[in-house]
Scaffold this motif. Structure first.
Motif, PDB file in Angstrom:
ATOM      1  N   ASN A 103       0.862  -1.177   0.000  1.00  0.00           N
ATOM      2  CA  ASN A 103       0.000   0.000   0.000  1.00  0.00           C
ATOM      3  C   ASN A 103       0.898   1.226   0.000  1.00  0.00           C
ATOM      4  O   ASN A 103       1.538   1.551   1.007  1.00  0.00           O
ATOM      5  N   ALA A 104       0.946   1.907  -1.123  1.00  0.00           N
ATOM      6  CA  ALA A 104       1.874   3.029  -1.277  1.00  0.00           C
ATOM      7  C   ALA A 104       1.572   4.174  -0.318  1.00  0.00           C
ATOM      8  O   ALA A 104       2.468   4.965   0.007  1.00  0.00           O
ATOM      9  N   THR A 105       0.337   4.273   0.164  1.00  0.00           N
ATOM     10  CA  THR A 105       0.009   5.357   1.094  1.00  0.00           C
ATOM     11  C   THR A 105       0.693   5.172   2.447  1.00  0.00           C
ATOM     12  O   THR A 105       0.779   6.115   3.237  1.00  0.00           O
ATOM     13  N   GLU A 106       1.173   3.957   2.711  1.00  0.00           N
ATOM     14  CA  GLU A 106       1.867   3.689   3.969  1.00  0.00           C
ATOM     15  C   GLU A 106       3.364   3.941   3.873  1.00  0.00           C
ATOM     16  O   GLU A 106       4.078   3.884   4.880  1.00  0.00           O
ATOM     17  N   CYS A 107       3.865   4.205   2.670  1.00  0.00           N
ATOM     18  CA  CYS A 107       5.303   4.419   2.491  1.00  0.00           C
ATOM     19  C   CYS A 107       5.712   5.779   3.081  1.00  0.00           C
ATOM     20  O   CYS A 107       5.088   6.802   2.766  1.00  0.00           O
ATOM     21  N   ALA A 123       7.887  -3.092 -12.542  1.00  0.00           N
ATOM     22  CA  ALA A 123       6.513  -3.255 -12.070  1.00  0.00           C
ATOM     23  C   ALA A 123       6.175  -2.355 -10.889  1.00  0.00           C
ATOM     24  O   ALA A 123       5.002  -2.195 -10.546  1.00  0.00           O
ATOM     25  N   ILE A 124       7.184  -1.776 -10.236  1.00  0.00           N
ATOM     26  CA  ILE A 124       6.953  -0.906  -9.080  1.00  0.00           C
ATOM     27  C   ILE A 124       7.146   0.538  -9.511  1.00  0.00           C
ATOM     28  O   ILE A 124       8.207   0.914 -10.019  1.00  0.00           O
ATOM     29  N   VAL A 125       6.102   1.330  -9.347  1.00  0.00           N
ATOM     30  CA  VAL A 125       6.151   2.727  -9.779  1.00  0.00           C
ATOM     31  C   VAL A 125       5.567   3.619  -8.694  1.00  0.00           C
ATOM     32  O   VAL A 125       4.771   3.179  -7.854  1.00  0.00           O
ATOM     33  N   VAL A 136       2.362  -1.618  -7.245  1.00  0.00           N
ATOM     34  CA  VAL A 136       2.831  -2.681  -8.120  1.00  0.00           C
ATOM     35  C   VAL A 136       1.878  -2.831  -9.303  1.00  0.00           C
ATOM     36  O   VAL A 136       0.667  -2.994  -9.112  1.00  0.00           O
ATOM     37  N   ILE A 137       2.417  -2.750 -10.514  1.00  0.00           N
ATOM     38  CA  ILE A 137       1.614  -3.014 -11.709  1.00  0.00           C
ATOM     39  C   ILE A 137       1.500  -4.527 -11.838  1.00  0.00           C
ATOM     40  O   ILE A 137       2.467  -5.214 -12.182  1.00  0.00           O
ATOM     41  N   ASP A 138       0.341  -5.044 -11.555  1.00  0.00           N
ATOM     42  CA  ASP A 138       0.146  -6.483 -11.372  1.00  0.00           C
ATOM     43  C   ASP A 138       0.585  -7.301 -12.579  1.00  0.00           C
ATOM     44  O   ASP A 138       1.246  -8.330 -12.443  1.00  0.00           O
ATOM     45  N   ARG A 139       0.239  -6.866 -13.781  1.00  0.00           N
ATOM     46  CA  ARG A 139       0.498  -7.679 -14.966  1.00  0.00           C
ATOM     47  C   ARG A 139       1.996  -7.783 -15.276  1.00  0.00           C
ATOM     48  O   ARG A 139       2.433  -8.704 -15.977  1.00  0.00           O
ATOM     49  N   LEU A 155       7.190  -3.238   4.155  1.00  0.00           N
ATOM     50  CA  LEU A 155       5.775  -3.082   3.828  1.00  0.00           C
ATOM     51  C   LEU A 155       5.330  -3.956   2.654  1.00  0.00           C
ATOM     52  O   LEU A 155       4.138  -4.060   2.373  1.00  0.00           O
ATOM     53  N   ILE A 156       6.282  -4.585   1.976  1.00  0.00           N
ATOM     54  CA  ILE A 156       5.935  -5.363   0.788  1.00  0.00           C
ATOM     55  C   ILE A 156       5.665  -6.813   1.175  1.00  0.00           C
ATOM     56  O   ILE A 156       6.409  -7.422   1.941  1.00  0.00           O
ATOM     57  N   PHE A 157       4.593  -7.358   0.654  1.00  0.00           N
ATOM     58  CA  PHE A 157       4.243  -8.753   0.893  1.00  0.00           C
ATOM     59  C   PHE A 157       3.907  -9.399  -0.445  1.00  0.00           C
ATOM     60  O   PHE A 157       3.905  -8.734  -1.489  1.00  0.00           O
TER      61      PHE A 157
END
Length: 379
Positions: A103-107, A123-125, A136-139, A155-157
């Protein structure tokens, strides 16, 4: 299904090349264009996610390659026939079948964002211009896990998934899949047996079965157990040794784990062919040759395939090799609606360019792909 038998000849000769698009990689334009380039370069197998949309994208790439095959031969590339199309399944938790999330808002605002820099798939922007998206851009994510240990705030899982047997038959039967790969790990024989029983009614329609397994205690005993569960195997059998998963683009050292594990499984004299994966890159063939693990004969009849590594699968390294061209291609917009050209196209009207629509980029991509494919194809 493809009717060509050339890929089987490549296995017998020890010159099998497989492109791994990624069991979790779902960027359809990239899958299509990677399939096109590596097919024209002479790949024997294209391995994609067990996703109908991904399979369809790969098949479109194969059809386009068939139309361009004569030109590829004229240019001296290694095309002989269409490669076999493979899908990957798993019998339990596996790093190839996961996606990163956060969740980028928690960064924290002061975070240097090392995750963004280390992601090989882009994939991470953060604050992507066109839609202010962060995360994370899922595709694009294929589950390599490099972002997990370097997040300062942890924070990444990951979100993992397991193949459901009920969904497999529709993938195998009507969609033209030639081969199936099962990812497993030591100790999961019951899970493997459940999956094998579920798919066994359709196994005889396939040209090849591959079993992918990383190293572990009592690995060889486990592989023999799997063979006993599967026999009689109605199609060609490949043991894929997953040395250091999804790491081939990191550096030269990653290939050592792949070669070491391949040598271990080869010495077990299991029925079937042994193929490397996990950490493979431009150094792998050189390492195998220096150890005498590749067939040196141009005549497959005179060589015993049980004495050498039959092939190599390339994943992250093969994709990263072509990524500069594919990224360049994505910057060329194609308008999907109307006949006029909008001076400022909106994100909703822009479609990625197909590689064959830019011939200069196409043959650059094929040349790069061929620089990798030709390593194992050359006696």
């Amino acid at each position: 299904m493809t009717n060509f038998t050339y890929p089987l000849h490549s296995l017998k000769e020890g010159r099998w090349f497989k492109l791994i698009c990624g069991a979790s990689f779902q960027h359809l334009p990239a899958v299509r264009n990677l399939t096109l380039a590596y097919t024209l370069a002479g790949a024997d197998c294209i391995d994609v996610a067990a996703d109908p949309a991904v399979i369809a994208a790969a098949q479109e790439g194969l059809r386009t390659a068939a139309c361009l095959s004569a030109e590829a031969k004229r240019r001296g590339f290694g095309f002989h026939s269409l490669p076999w199309l493979m899908v990957s399944l798993n019998d339990g938790e596996d790093p190839h079948f996961r996606k990163a999330e956060f969740n980028a808002t928690e960064c924290p605002s002061e975070c240097p964002r090392p995750c963004e820099k280390v992601c090989p798939a882009g994939a991470i922007v953060f604050d992507r211009t066109k839609d202010s998206f962060s995360g994370v851009i899922d595709r694009l994510c294929y589950g390599c896990g490099r972002c997990l240990p370097i997040c300062p705030s942890q924070l990444i899982f990951t979100r993992s998934y397991i193949s459901t047997p009920d969904a497999i038959a529709p993938l195998i039967l009507p969609t033209g899949v030639d081969a199936l790969e099962i990812h497993t790990q030591v100790g999961r024989d019951r899970d493997f047996e459940r999956l094998w029983k579920a798919i066994s009614p359709w196994i005889n329609q396939l040209k090849l079965i591959a079993i992918s397994c990383p190293d572990g205690e009592k690995l060889i005993d486990y592989l023999w157990t799997l063979y006993d569960l599967m026999k009689p195997v109605p199609s060609t059998l490949v043991w894929q040794t997953d040395g250091r998963p999804m790491s081939g683009d990191i550096g030269m050292g990653t290939t050592h784990a792949a070669v070491k594990l391949g040598q271990k499984v080869l010495s077990a004299d299991l029925p079937g062919y042994v193929q490397l994966a996990g950490g493979t890159n431009s150094h792998t063939v050189t390492k195998l040759r220096s150890m005498g693990l590749l067939n040196r004969s141009e005549n497959s009849v005179s060589a015993n395939f049980r004495n050498y590594i039959a092939g190599i699968a390339y994943g992250s390294y093969a994709r990263v090799l072509l990524s500069p061209i594919l990224e360049q291609l994505e910057k060329i917009p194609v308008l999907s609606c109307g006949t006029g050209v909008s001076p400022v196209p909106s994100p909703d009207t822009v479609q990625p360019m197909r590689l064959e629509e830019e011939p200069e980029l196409l043959w650059q991509a094929v040349a790069l792909a061929y620089s990798l494919v030709s390593q194992i194809k050359t006696p």
